[in-house]
Design a protein around this motif. Structure first.
Motif, short mmCIF file in Angstrom:
data_model
loop_
_atom_site.label_atom_id
_atom_site.label_comp_id
_atom_site.label_asym_id
_atom_site.label_seq_id
_atom_site.Cartn_x
_atom_site.Cartn_y
_atom_site.Cartn_z
N UNK A 56 0.82 -1.20 0.00
CA UNK A 56 0.00 0.00 0.00
C UNK A 56 0.86 1.25 0.00
N UNK A 57 2.01 1.18 0.64
CA UNK A 57 2.90 2.34 0.67
C UNK A 57 3.37 2.68 -0.75
N UNK A 58 3.72 1.67 -1.52
CA UNK A 58 4.17 1.91 -2.90
C UNK A 58 3.04 2.46 -3.77
N UNK A 59 1.86 1.87 -3.63
CA UNK A 59 0.73 2.37 -4.42
C UNK A 59 0.32 3.77 -3.98
N UNK A 60 0.41 4.05 -2.69
CA UNK A 60 0.10 5.39 -2.20
C UNK A 60 1.09 6.42 -2.72
N UNK A 61 2.37 6.05 -2.73
CA UNK A 61 3.38 6.95 -3.26
C UNK A 61 3.17 7.19 -4.75
N UNK A 97 -3.30 5.79 1.90
CA UNK A 97 -2.72 4.49 1.57
C UNK A 97 -1.24 4.43 1.95
N UNK A 98 -0.52 5.53 1.75
CA UNK A 98 0.89 5.59 2.14
C UNK A 98 1.04 5.43 3.64
N UNK A 99 0.21 6.10 4.41
CA UNK A 99 0.27 5.98 5.88
C UNK A 99 -0.05 4.57 6.34
N UNK A 100 -1.03 3.94 5.74
CA UNK A 100 -1.38 2.56 6.11
C UNK A 100 -0.23 1.62 5.79
N UNK A 101 0.37 1.78 4.62
CA UNK A 101 1.49 0.92 4.23
C UNK A 101 2.70 1.10 5.12
N UNK A 102 3.01 2.36 5.48
CA UNK A 102 4.15 2.61 6.37
C UNK A 102 3.89 2.08 7.78
N UNK A 103 2.65 2.19 8.23
CA UNK A 103 2.30 1.64 9.54
C UNK A 103 2.47 0.12 9.54
N UNK A 104 2.06 -0.53 8.47
CA UNK A 104 2.23 -1.98 8.38
C UNK A 104 3.71 -2.35 8.35
N UNK A 105 4.51 -1.56 7.65
CA UNK A 105 5.95 -1.84 7.60
C UNK A 105 6.58 -1.67 8.98
#
Length: 118
Positions: A56-61, A97-105
């Motif tokens: 999600x972080x990549x797609x958000x970026x 989406x970027x925030x969700x992906x970074x939180x998961x990472x």
């Protein structure tokens, strides 16, 4: 009457704005798909579902970059390209989406540290 010229034609589509929203929505659907896969499939663990959420972080970026490209096109065409609202929505959803992906990472990183030291 003469035919429409290029400068007097109807608004052109801003495909970058639409792509921004599409990438952002995919980024927001990815965590849901990972969680559902972890719950429904016996071979997929919740850790693997969380790993998928990092995408999600990549797609958000990518959504943020496409929204910026759309905004630049709007500025360059003095607003004739249209899609300012769509670009704004893509930017907002992409940021989420970027925030969700970074939180998961971060969660995976702490999980790995706990497993390594614990």
């Amino acid at each position: 009457m003469d035919a429409l010229t290029r400068s007097s034609s109807a608004r052109a589509r801003n495909d970058a704005a639409r792509a921004s929203v599409a990438c952002a929505l995919l980024g927001l659907l990815l965590p849901v798909a990972g969680y559902v896969a972890a719950r429904q499939l016996k071979d997929v663990t919740i850790v693997q579902g969380t790993e998928a959420t990092c995408g999600s972080a990549l797609l958000g970026l990518l959504a943020l970059l496409m929204a910026r490209k759309a905004e630049l096109r709007i500025e360059r065409t003095l607003g004739r390209a249209g899609g300012a609202g769509v670009a704004r929505a893509g930017k907002l959803l992409g940021l989420l989406a970027l925030c969700i992906g970074l939180t998961a990472a971060l969660a995976l990183g702490f999980y790995a540290l706990l497993n390594y030291f614990g």
